[in-house]
Design a protein around this motif. Structure first.
Motif, PDB file in Angstrom:
ATOM      1  N   GLU A 119       0.679   6.143 -11.777  1.00 61.27           N
ATOM      2  CA  GLU A 119       0.153   7.104 -10.807  1.00 61.27           C
ATOM      3  C   GLU A 119      -0.268   6.388  -9.529  1.00 61.27           C
ATOM      4  N   PRO A 120      -0.299   7.104  -8.407  1.00 65.69           N
ATOM      5  CA  PRO A 120      -0.796   6.507  -7.157  1.00 65.69           C
ATOM      6  C   PRO A 120      -2.219   5.973  -7.317  1.00 65.69           C
ATOM      7  N   VAL A 121      -2.495   4.903  -6.596  1.00 62.98           N
ATOM      8  CA  VAL A 121      -3.818   4.270  -6.634  1.00 62.98           C
ATOM      9  C   VAL A 121      -4.252   3.949  -5.207  1.00 62.98           C
ATOM     10  N   ALA A 122      -5.502   3.594  -5.059  1.00 63.04           N
ATOM     11  CA  ALA A 122      -6.085   3.320  -3.743  1.00 63.04           C
ATOM     12  C   ALA A 122      -5.419   2.103  -3.080  1.00 63.04           C
ATOM     13  N   PRO A 123      -5.437   2.070  -1.755  1.00 62.00           N
ATOM     14  CA  PRO A 123      -4.856   0.921  -1.043  1.00 62.00           C
ATOM     15  C   PRO A 123      -5.688  -0.344  -1.240  1.00 62.00           C
ATOM     16  N   LEU A 124      -5.041  -1.475  -0.986  1.00 63.31           N
ATOM     17  CA  LEU A 124      -5.700  -2.777  -1.045  1.00 63.31           C
ATOM     18  C   LEU A 124      -6.047  -3.239   0.360  1.00 63.31           C
ATOM     19  N   CYS A 135       4.875   4.552  -8.858  1.00 63.09           N
ATOM     20  CA  CYS A 135       6.215   4.060  -9.168  1.00 63.09           C
ATOM     21  C   CYS A 135       6.370   3.885 -10.672  1.00 63.09           C
ATOM     22  N   LYS A 136       7.573   3.599 -11.079  1.00 65.95           N
ATOM     23  CA  LYS A 136       7.871   3.340 -12.478  1.00 65.95           C
ATOM     24  C   LYS A 136       7.867   1.832 -12.704  1.00 65.95           C
ATOM     25  N   CYS A 137       7.030   1.377 -13.608  1.00 65.33           N
ATOM     26  CA  CYS A 137       6.966  -0.032 -13.994  1.00 65.33           C
ATOM     27  C   CYS A 137       7.523  -0.116 -15.412  1.00 65.33           C
ATOM     28  N   GLY A 138       8.720  -0.659 -15.531  1.00 65.09           N
ATOM     29  CA  GLY A 138       9.392  -0.615 -16.828  1.00 65.09           C
ATOM     30  C   GLY A 138       9.696   0.839 -17.150  1.00 65.09           C
ATOM     31  N   GLU A 152       8.250  -5.546 -15.069  1.00 63.01           N
ATOM     32  CA  GLU A 152       7.221  -4.619 -15.532  1.00 63.01           C
ATOM     33  C   GLU A 152       5.805  -5.176 -15.378  1.00 63.01           C
ATOM     34  N   THR A 153       5.572  -6.416 -15.772  1.00 61.15           N
ATOM     35  CA  THR A 153       4.211  -6.964 -15.704  1.00 61.15           C
ATOM     36  C   THR A 153       3.772  -7.200 -14.257  1.00 61.15           C
ATOM     37  N   HIS A 154       4.688  -7.675 -13.402  1.00 61.37           N
ATOM     38  CA  HIS A 154       4.339  -7.866 -11.995  1.00 61.37           C
ATOM     39  C   HIS A 154       4.101  -6.520 -11.307  1.00 61.37           C
ATOM     40  N   CYS A 155       4.923  -5.541 -11.641  1.00 63.17           N
ATOM     41  CA  CYS A 155       4.786  -4.195 -11.080  1.00 63.17           C
ATOM     42  C   CYS A 155       3.429  -3.602 -11.451  1.00 63.17           C
ATOM     43  N   LYS A 156       3.044  -3.754 -12.709  1.00 61.66           N
ATOM     44  CA  LYS A 156       1.752  -3.215 -13.141  1.00 61.66           C
ATOM     45  C   LYS A 156       0.595  -3.900 -12.424  1.00 61.66           C
ATOM     46  N   ASN A 203       0.810  -1.218   0.000  1.00 59.58           N
ATOM     47  CA  ASN A 203       0.000   0.000   0.000  1.00 59.58           C
ATOM     48  C   ASN A 203       0.842   1.267   0.000  1.00 59.58           C
ATOM     49  N   THR A 204       2.038   1.219   0.553  1.00 56.77           N
ATOM     50  CA  THR A 204       2.950   2.373   0.459  1.00 56.77           C
ATOM     51  C   THR A 204       3.345   2.592  -0.991  1.00 56.77           C
ATOM     52  N   LEU A 205       3.704   1.523  -1.688  1.00 59.55           N
ATOM     53  CA  LEU A 205       4.049   1.621  -3.109  1.00 59.55           C
ATOM     54  C   LEU A 205       2.876   2.196  -3.905  1.00 59.55           C
TER      55      LEU A 205
END
Length: 127
Positions: free
Chosen positions: A21-26, A13-16, A95-99, A6-8
């Motif tokens: 952009e920031p998104v809501a927490p899980l 962050c940069k994925c690839g 990149e795919t896991h980050c996304k 949730n911090t990430l």
């Protein structure tokens, strides 16, 4: 684990080569934990590493079998990392896991580790 994910998501962050952009927490979901743990156990027991079960089941089919009525699902897997920080960094570096970590369409998450296998499940249930 939830705090790091949730911090990430809160910072973005940069994925690839793409800035996410920031998104809501899980939120943690026990049903997703059971499905993630089951897949990790299966990979360990049968010594394979795949997003598909040993009978070819995909993530949606595996999650449905635990009663998760999904609208969106996703999965990250890892093998060989000795702690969450290591597997989390490997997922960020891919990149795919980050996304998947930054997917704004998911609301729920769980992570399971069995031996050297890691499985992270994401989802959003139907309303």
């Amino acid at each position: 684990m939830m705090k790091e994910v949730n911090t990430l998501r809160a910072e973005g962050c940069k994925c690839g080569n793409e800035w996410m952009e920031p998104v809501a927490p899980l939120q943690w979901n026990n049903t997703l934990y059971k499905s993630a743990r089951s897949h990790a156990r299966q990979m360990k027991q049968y010594n394979f590493f795949s997003h598909y079960g040993r009978r070819g089941e995909n993530i949606a089919e595996r999650i449905e079998s635990f009663g998760y009525n999904w609208q969106v699902v996703g999965e990250n897997i890892g093998k060989g990392q000795t702690n969450f920080k290591q597997v989390f960094q490997d997922w960020i570096d891919s990149e795919t896991h980050c996304k998947m970590l930054m997917n704004a369409n998911v609301e729920d998450m769980a992570v399971a580790r069995v031996g050297r296998y890691w499985v992270q499940h994401f989802g959003r249930e139907r309303e």
